[in-house]
Design an enzyme around this catalytic site. Structure first.
Site, PDB file in Angstrom:
ATOM      1  N   HIS A 126       0.863  -1.191   0.000  1.00 57.21           N
ATOM      2  CA  HIS A 126       0.000   0.000   0.000  1.00 57.21           C
ATOM      3  C   HIS A 126       0.892   1.232   0.000  1.00 57.21           C
ATOM      4  CE1 HIS A 126      -3.644  -2.318   1.035  1.00 57.21           C
ATOM      5  NE2 HIS A 126      -2.780  -3.099   1.675  1.00 57.21           N
ATOM      6  N   LEU A 127       0.812   2.007  -1.053  1.00 56.94           N
ATOM      7  CA  LEU A 127       1.644   3.225  -1.132  1.00 56.94           C
ATOM      8  C   LEU A 127       0.855   4.483  -0.836  1.00 56.94           C
ATOM      9  CD1 LEU A 127       3.901   2.564  -4.281  1.00 56.94           C
ATOM     10  CD2 LEU A 127       4.513   2.318  -1.859  1.00 56.94           C
ATOM     11  N   ARG A 128      -0.487   4.381  -0.778  1.00 53.15           N
ATOM     12  CA  ARG A 128      -1.343   5.555  -0.531  1.00 53.15           C
ATOM     13  C   ARG A 128      -1.183   6.581  -1.657  1.00 53.15           C
ATOM     14  NH1 ARG A 128      -3.540   1.993   2.787  1.00 53.15           N
ATOM     15  NH2 ARG A 128      -2.681   1.924   4.863  1.00 53.15           N
ATOM     16  N   ASN A 143      -6.701   0.348  -2.748  1.00 52.73           N
ATOM     17  CA  ASN A 143      -7.731   0.838  -1.806  1.00 52.73           C
ATOM     18  C   ASN A 143      -7.496   2.285  -1.394  1.00 52.73           C
ATOM     19  OD1 ASN A 143      -5.452  -0.037  -0.339  1.00 52.73           O
ATOM     20  ND2 ASN A 143      -6.651  -0.507   1.490  1.00 52.73           N
ATOM     21  N   LEU A 184      -4.982  -6.215   9.570  1.00 50.03           N
ATOM     22  CA  LEU A 184      -5.993  -7.175   9.149  1.00 50.03           C
ATOM     23  C   LEU A 184      -5.484  -7.975   7.958  1.00 50.03           C
ATOM     24  CD1 LEU A 184      -9.201  -4.979   9.470  1.00 50.03           C
ATOM     25  CD2 LEU A 184      -8.640  -7.010  10.817  1.00 50.03           C
ATOM     26  N   ASP A 202       2.415  -6.443   2.699  1.00 51.95           N
ATOM     27  CA  ASP A 202       1.239  -5.707   3.154  1.00 51.95           C
ATOM     28  C   ASP A 202       1.650  -4.462   3.938  1.00 51.95           C
ATOM     29  OD1 ASP A 202      -1.415  -5.043   3.346  1.00 51.95           O
ATOM     30  OD2 ASP A 202      -1.857  -6.427   4.973  1.00 51.95           O
ATOM     31  N   HIS A 208      -0.074   4.155   8.191  1.00 49.92           N
ATOM     32  CA  HIS A 208      -1.099   5.047   8.742  1.00 49.92           C
ATOM     33  C   HIS A 208      -0.390   6.016   9.670  1.00 49.92           C
ATOM     34  CE1 HIS A 208      -4.727   2.825   7.462  1.00 49.92           C
ATOM     35  NE2 HIS A 208      -4.021   1.724   7.691  1.00 49.92           N
ATOM     36  N   ALA A 264      -6.190  -0.218  10.938  1.00 49.20           N
ATOM     37  CA  ALA A 264      -5.489  -1.497  10.743  1.00 49.20           C
ATOM     38  C   ALA A 264      -4.364  -1.290   9.742  1.00 49.20           C
ATOM     39  CB  ALA A 264      -6.457  -2.535  10.211  1.00 49.20           C
TER      40      ALA A 264
END
Ligand code: DOR
Ligand code: ZN
Length: 346
Positions: A15-17, A41, A219, A247, A251, A263
């Site tokens: 996840h790199l945002r 996401n 999660l 993963d 955050h 999460a």
């Protein structure tokens, strides 16, 4: 053995945002990994080939100069995903895979799939064209205990799905249970799993003993010790069905240290060292390259990377927090001393 050289690894779950955080976190992944499967996401989610192409450009702008890093884009499946856009996006080299989030299962999954029946046509096309389906394997039913949600997903959703579509290529993402390990081992070569560093290092005690520890929360949630041991056997055993997918899920510190903490564990800064520690502890250094650099490309039908990474035994202290272009994030292993460090990449 005090040094190990492997083909450059890839990270098959990242996840790199977006925005400033993207700028801040991308260099950690791009420094070590040749390619990464980029999870879609975002808010709003990456649901079309045009959105994925635009996101890929924003990622490339955050990749440090001189890095050969390649982001591999995924499509966020919804009840309304167009099979044509998906197949065209794959044919055009924009999409590598598609991600199934059961609606409500995790961060930014509200637009996810509410029932597998709703994406049947999409999955049929994916089976036909051999496009991998990355699966967040947890049911969302409120009556299912959170520690059982992966095992129940395998029974209720994944097993029937693969019975109906035996050629579908599936990656069970971030496997956390013995049931997941056994399911993947028993399935055909079209089924594989990623395993994160945190699920190899911690069990649920890390979250809950001696105080509630939000930085150990992700999660699927870490399970009992027996599950961690099964994952360690799977990852280090030399099978081609389990491969590296961190993963890494950044955050902001204040959003995790909160009454309702997010999460996700940001493990990108020392991910490779973290995995190598596990292989070292399991006396399985000879299988490290298979897990980190060979099995993933074989599953995704991509060439292995040409260059290499060398790690050496050496003590490195992981910082307590990291500034990701203005956002403070606590990394996995914060404050711990790692026994391996990256010596060179070439
Ligand atoms: O812990 C997690 N964080 N699990 C997921 O499935 C999503 C991820 C995120 O995006 O933060
Ligand atoms: Zn994820």
């Amino acid at each position: 053995m005090n040094q190990i050289t492997i083909r450059r690894p890839d990270d098959w779950h990242v996840h790199l945002r977006d925005g400033d955080v993207l700028t801040g976190v991308t260099p950690y992944t791009a420094r070590v990994f040749g390619r990464a499967i980029i999870m879609p996401n975002l808010v709003p989610p990456v649901t079309t080939a045009a959105m994925a192409e635009a996101y890929r450009s924003r990622i490339m702008a955050a990749v440090p100069e001189g890095s050969g890093f390649t982001p591999l884009m995924t499509c966020y499946l919804t009840d309304g995903t167009s099979p044509i856009d998906l197949a065209d996006g794959r044919a055009a080299g924009i999409f590598t895979a598609a991600k199934l989030y059961p609606a409500g299962a995790t961060t930014n999954s509200a637009s996810g799939v509410t029932s597998i029946a709703n994406i049947r046509r999409v999955l049929e096309v994916m089976e036909r064209i051999g496009m991998p389906l990355c699966v967040h394997g947890e049911v969302t039913d409120p009556d299912i205990d959170i520690f059982d949600r992966e095992a129940v997903f395998i029974d209720r959703i994944l097993t029937p799905l693969l019975r109906d579509m035996p050629g579908l290529r599936v990656v069970l993402e971030h496997a956390t249970t013995i049931q997941a390990v056994q399911f993947v081992e028993a399935a055909g070569s079209n089924v594989a799993a990623t395993i994160t560093p945190q699920h190899l290092h911690i069990n649920r005690n890390a979250m809950l003993v001696g105080g509630i520890r939000p930085h150990a929360y992700c999660l699927p949630v870490a399970k009992r010790e027996e599950h961690r041991l099964a994952l360690r056997r799977a990852a280090t055993g030399g099978s081609g069905k389990f491969f590296l997918g961190t993963d890494t899920a950044p955050h902001a510190r204040h959003l995790k240290e909160s009454g309702c903490g997010c999460a996700g564990i940001f493990n990108a800064p020392h991910a490779l060292e973290s995995y190598l520690t596990v292989f070292d502890e399991e006396n399985a250094l000879e299988h490290f390259e298979q897990f980190a650099s060979l099995a993933g490309p074989a599953f995704y039908r991509l060439p292995v990377n040409e260059d290499s990474v060398t790690l050496e035994r050496s003590e490195v202290v992981v910082p307590g927090e990291i500034d990701a272009h203005g956002t403070t994030i606590v990394p996995f292993h914060a404050g711990e001393t790692m026994g391996w460090k990256i010596l060179s990449t070439n």
